[in-house]
Design an enzyme around this catalytic site. Structure first.
Site, short mmCIF file in Angstrom:
data_model
loop_
_atom_site.label_atom_id
_atom_site.label_comp_id
_atom_site.label_asym_id
_atom_site.label_seq_id
_atom_site.Cartn_x
_atom_site.Cartn_y
_atom_site.Cartn_z
N GLU A 255 -19.83 1.74 4.44
CA GLU A 255 -21.05 2.53 4.63
C GLU A 255 -21.65 3.00 3.31
OE1 GLU A 255 -18.35 2.75 6.49
OE2 GLU A 255 -18.88 3.04 8.61
N GLU B 60 -13.98 1.76 12.62
CA GLU B 60 -13.93 3.05 13.33
C GLU B 60 -13.56 2.83 14.79
OE1 GLU B 60 -17.90 4.22 11.86
OE2 GLU B 60 -16.96 6.11 11.29
N1 3HC Z 1 -26.07 -5.00 11.60
C1 3HC Z 1 -27.07 -5.86 11.86
N2 3HC Z 1 -27.09 -7.12 11.37
C2 3HC Z 1 -26.06 -7.51 10.63
C3 3HC Z 1 -24.98 -6.66 10.31
C4 3HC Z 1 -25.01 -5.35 10.85
N3 3HC Z 1 -24.02 -4.48 10.62
N4 3HC Z 1 -24.11 -7.33 9.53
C5 3HC Z 1 -24.62 -8.56 9.37
N5 3HC Z 1 -25.79 -8.67 10.02
C6 3HC Z 1 -26.63 -9.87 10.12
C7 3HC Z 1 -27.17 -10.30 8.76
O1 3HC Z 1 -28.36 -9.62 8.44
C8 3HC Z 1 -27.38 -11.78 8.99
O2 3HC Z 1 -28.58 -11.92 9.71
P1 3HC Z 1 -29.55 -13.17 9.44
O3 3HC Z 1 -28.73 -14.38 9.72
O4 3HC Z 1 -30.68 -12.93 10.35
O5 3HC Z 1 -29.94 -13.05 7.97
C9 3HC Z 1 -26.24 -12.16 9.93
O6 3HC Z 1 -25.80 -10.94 10.52
C10 3HC Z 1 -25.06 -12.81 9.24
O7 3HC Z 1 -24.68 -11.99 8.14
P2 3HC Z 1 -24.28 -12.61 6.73
O8 3HC Z 1 -25.26 -13.65 6.33
O9 3HC Z 1 -24.05 -11.46 5.83
O10 3HC Z 1 -22.91 -13.34 7.11
P3 3HC Z 1 -21.56 -13.42 6.29
O11 3HC Z 1 -20.64 -14.18 7.13
O12 3HC Z 1 -21.83 -13.83 4.89
O13 3HC Z 1 -21.03 -11.90 6.19
C11 3HC Z 1 -20.40 -9.73 6.98
C12 3HC Z 1 -20.65 -11.21 7.33
C13 3HC Z 1 -19.21 -9.60 6.03
C14 3HC Z 1 -20.10 -8.99 8.24
C15 3HC Z 1 -21.65 -9.16 6.28
O14 3HC Z 1 -22.79 -9.46 7.05
C16 3HC Z 1 -21.63 -7.67 6.09
O15 3HC Z 1 -21.05 -7.18 5.14
N6 3HC Z 1 -22.30 -6.94 6.99
C17 3HC Z 1 -22.50 -5.52 6.85
C18 3HC Z 1 -21.26 -4.76 7.20
C19 3HC Z 1 -21.51 -3.30 7.13
O16 3HC Z 1 -22.07 -2.78 6.18
N7 3HC Z 1 -21.08 -2.57 8.16
C20 3HC Z 1 -21.26 -1.15 8.19
C21 3HC Z 1 -22.55 -0.85 8.88
S1 3HC Z 1 -22.90 0.88 8.86
C22 3HC Z 1 -21.92 1.51 10.07
O17 3HC Z 1 -21.12 0.82 10.64
C23 3HC Z 1 -22.13 2.95 10.37
C24 3HC Z 1 -21.04 3.53 11.20
O18 3HC Z 1 -20.19 4.29 10.41
C25 3HC Z 1 -21.59 4.40 12.30
#
Ligand code: 3HC
Ligand code: NAI
Length: 693
Positions: A124, A104
């Protein structure tokens, strides 16, 4: 400037860098820092702004840990509106994963360039949310309404090449991203390129009337049963392309905040963190050296063995499948090849990909081929003696240091390991069927399994695309053990007069993918019958799985014999109620003196799910599962438990542990103590108000 957002000048270009490890989530300091940077760029003599991220990835989304807490301004939508409104070209450089609020942010810029390996997506929906920072307004303007809706409701990330083709980005960087992005910004300046706010694009609405949006919603109501986020995304997108920007922003924000506080989103966020927690190793395994795994053997090429081999080959590992004779070996190869050829026929794989996968698979009948393997996964018949026999043979020939894994569903892993001279190298890898599709892997740590074997297999699980959960040894480990009381109560309810259709429908309305009677018919009623017959610890209770046993004894084995709990027309999977079954149940209930009673749909759900929850608490008490959230992960990924409820243990905590405990006590009162003694952990947490560990 803020600690996580820095501002520098590259001649006429304002270079804004976000550095908020681990994934550059838009936490409050990032939002505040970005707002300051935008204001500074607006005020100085820079002619363009370039936004980049430090570390392993571009912004991977909003900060999920902030959800549910009071929000601190500025909000991400406000920051992104300010970015889009900047009167100078805004270039965004993307590497790693631009997800959710990250994409976004990129879409609120005016020009986008991405590293060739970057991935972009709006996931999301997987958190029970909708894109809440202008994504529902901007994505359809950049890529078209239909592709944008697909991106948002599917939640999967797409490659940079696909994003370029879809119009989400303008350019793929040749070579390193930062110099390429600076070069792009200079080019734009040289061409006197103007700011290009995405919100100003007029979306193409050809053929997209109210009826089209309504049809998308009703399709999603069916395909994403029990979840509301996909349908809310359709609403938000329709608002985003039909209402003025400020009104759309306001309405979408309200919808987003509503979703954040929904049980569905809390449940799905819980599962997101559960997956990450489950991957963390116990203290004694963290520092253990890892063993290298490249060559894998699979012993037995039946339903599971073939699926396991497919999974390894698809993950780039070489795999040799061992079978008992040439005919069985050929059948195994046919299963494997058949899966990939079906994918090719559907256009999901090309010839080269099929050939590459096939080149990684061999089948053999010569046990000696397993000698040099780094890992052997056993998937022979579910019989302790057969398994012990093959483990003795593996022990005799496998190289020292090889990991010997069993895919057993119920057998005692320690009894299997005990026949070898190397029980420390033996571990359980409990896959779920189909093994090449299902994400869950129960990694079973035996009494003697060494920490380095645990660590190696847990990491290997991630490499082969699985979601691992580390569990201990008991009958059925975590998942199948907890399924027993659930299935047992379904069978008791049958005797009490509830029909198979009524039980299945109640539990499917609750959200389980399939009711227990339908699952029995699909798997084959002989499977459970055989497993139960082999048990030495059967309770002294003639009602125990009596109907399942009777049907199996009568040759009603489920779908494969055209009749089980239901009947099936030839070639059809449609469950048809069978008066013969109902009559048989009534007669058996009368013979056993079971009192007939009416149970409501809610009552059916309580009987089945609380039986499962009570067993889950015992599993925790005994240390078979490490955390309640591991159980939830197992159930959501291996057993079709509704993700919008977060798994059985989260569900119990949503209902309230004291309410669940009280109900278990009332079942004990009503149905007797044989199956309904509350677990000590459940009693303790219910009384103290503590959450499950
Ligand atoms: N917020 C907070 N913490 C997050 C995060 C996020 N969006 N994404 C990842 N983390 C944290 C994980 O909990 C993890 O923490 P930890 O080491 O304490 O357990 C650390 O970051 C590393 O994450 P991964 O172990 O998952 O690392 P990978 O390299 O395997 O994957 C990633 C990275 C692909 C970015 C994966 O973490 C992921 O898919 N994250 C979520 C992405 C997501 O869903 N984003 C949308 C959020 S909602 C949003 O954006 C709303 C908006 O529309 C307003
Ligand atoms: P299956 O009957 O389809 O396959 C077993 C295969 O093992 C057969 O092809 C047989 O020829 C082969 N085999 C038997 N003895 C052998 C030996 N000594 N050497 C080499 N091959 C031998 O059984 P399925 O369903 O694949 O199950 C295998 C294991 O996986 C069992 O332990 C089962 O409990 C477990 N499992 C099964 C699941 C399922 O849904 N089917 C799910 C999870 C685990």
């Amino acid at each position: 400037m803020s600690q996580v957002v820095s501002y520098a000048r590259e001649a006429e270009i304002a270079l804004v860098t976000i550095d908020n490890p681990p994934v550059n989530a838009t936490s409050h300091p990032v939002r505040a820092g970005l707002m300051d940077a935008i204001a500074r760029a607006a005020a100085d003599d820079s002619r363009a702004l370039l936004l980049v991220c430090a570390g392993r990835t571009f912004i991977a989304g909003a900060d999920i840990t902030e959800f549910g807490k009071p929000s601190q301004p500025p909000s991400l939508p406000d920051v992104l509106d300010a970015l889009e409104a900047l009167a100078k070209p805004v270039v965004v450089a993307i590497h790693g994963t631009a997800l959710g609020g990250g994409l976004e942010t990129a879409m609120a810029g005016h020009y986008r360039i991405a590293d060739a390996r970057a991935k972009l997506g709006l996931p999301e929906v997987k958190l029970g949310l909708l894109p809440g920072a202008g994504g529902t307004r901007r994505a359809p303007r950049l890529m078209g309404v239909k592709p944008a809706l697909e991106l948002m409701t599917d939640g999967a990330a797409i490659s940079a090449a696909a994003a370029l083709a879809a119009g989400l980005i303008d350019r793929i960087a040749q070579g390193d991203l930062l110099p390429a992005a600076l070069g792009y910004a200079r080019e734009l300046l040289a061409a006197n390129a103007a700011p290009r706010p995405t919100s100003a694009i007029v979306p193409d609405m050809e053929g997209l009337d109210d009826a089209w949006f309504a049809a998308r919603k009703s399709a999603l109501a069916k395909s994403a049963r029990g979840r509301t986020a996909p349908q809310r995304i359709v609403d938000a997108l329709q608002i985003g392309v039909t209402l003025p920007a400020n009104e759309a922003a306001l309405r979408t924000r309200e919808m987003f905040l509503e979703m954040v506080s929904s049980t569905e989103s809390r449940a799905m966020r819980h599962l997101f963190f559960a997956e990450r927690e489950a991957a963390k190793l116990p203290a004694d395994c963290r520092e253990a050296p890892r063993r290298a795994i490249e060559r894998v053997g699979v012993l037995g090429g039946g339903t599971m063995g073939a699926g396991i081999a497919i999974n390894f080959a698809e993950s780039g590992l070489s795999v040799t499948v061992l079978e008992t004779d040439d005919a069985a070996a050929a059948r195994a190869m046919d299963r494997i090849r058949g899966t990939w050829e079906a994918a090719r026929a559907k256009g999901r794989l090309d010839d080269a990909a099929v050939a590459a996968r096939l080149s990684r698979v061999e089948v053999s009948t010569d046990f000696g081929v397993l000698a040099p393997m780094d890992l052997v996964v056993e998937a022979v018949f579910e019989d302790l003696k057969v398994k012990q026999d093959v483990f003795r043979r593996l022990d005799a020939i496998c190289r020292p240091g090889a990991i010997l894994a069993s895919n057993t569903s119920y057998q005692d892993l320690d009894a299997i390991a005990g026949v070898t001279a190397r029980p420390a190298d033996v571990i359980g890898m409990h896959y779920f069927s189909p093994a090449n599709v299902m994400k869950l892997l129960e990694v079973v740590r035996g009494a003697a399994t060494s920490p380095d074997v645990v660590a190696t297999v847990m990491e290997l699980a991630r490499r082969i695309g699985k979601i691992p959960a580390l569990v201990g040894v008991c009958y059925g480990f975590v998942g199948n053990r907890m399924l027993q009381p659930y299935a047992r109560e379904a069978q008791m309810l049958l005797l009490e007069g509830a029909t198979p259709a009524r039980i299945d429908s109640a539990i499917e309305s609750f959200g389980m993918a399939m009711g227990p009677c339908a699952v029995g018919d699909l798997a084959g009623l002989d499977i459970g019958y055989k497993a139960r017959s082999a048990r030495k610890d059967r309770p002294d209770d003639p009602r125990w799985f009596r109907i399942g046993d009777l049907l199996a004894e009568q040759g009603r084995l489920g779908q494969k014999s055209g009749a089980g709990f239901y009947r099936y027309e030839p070639g059809s999977r449609e469950r048809l109620p069978d008066p013969a079954v109902e009559q048989l149940i009534r007669a058996e209930a009368a013979r056993l003196g079971v009192v007939q009673r009416e149970t409501s749909a809610a009552g059916i759900v309580e009987r089945l799910i609380y039986a499962m929850v009570n067993e889950g608490c015992r599993v925790l008490e005994e240390g078979i599962a490490q955390r309640a959230s591991d159980i939830d992960l197992i159930y959501a990924n291996g057993y079709g438990f509704p993700v919008a409820r977060g798994g059985p243990m989260m569900y119990a905590q949503t209902v309230g542990l004291s309410a669940v405990y009280e109900k278990v006590l009332s079942f004990r009162e009503e149905l007797g103590p044989l199956y309904w003694e509350p677990s000590a952990l459940l009693a303790r947490c219910a009384k103290s108000g503590e959450p499950l560990p």
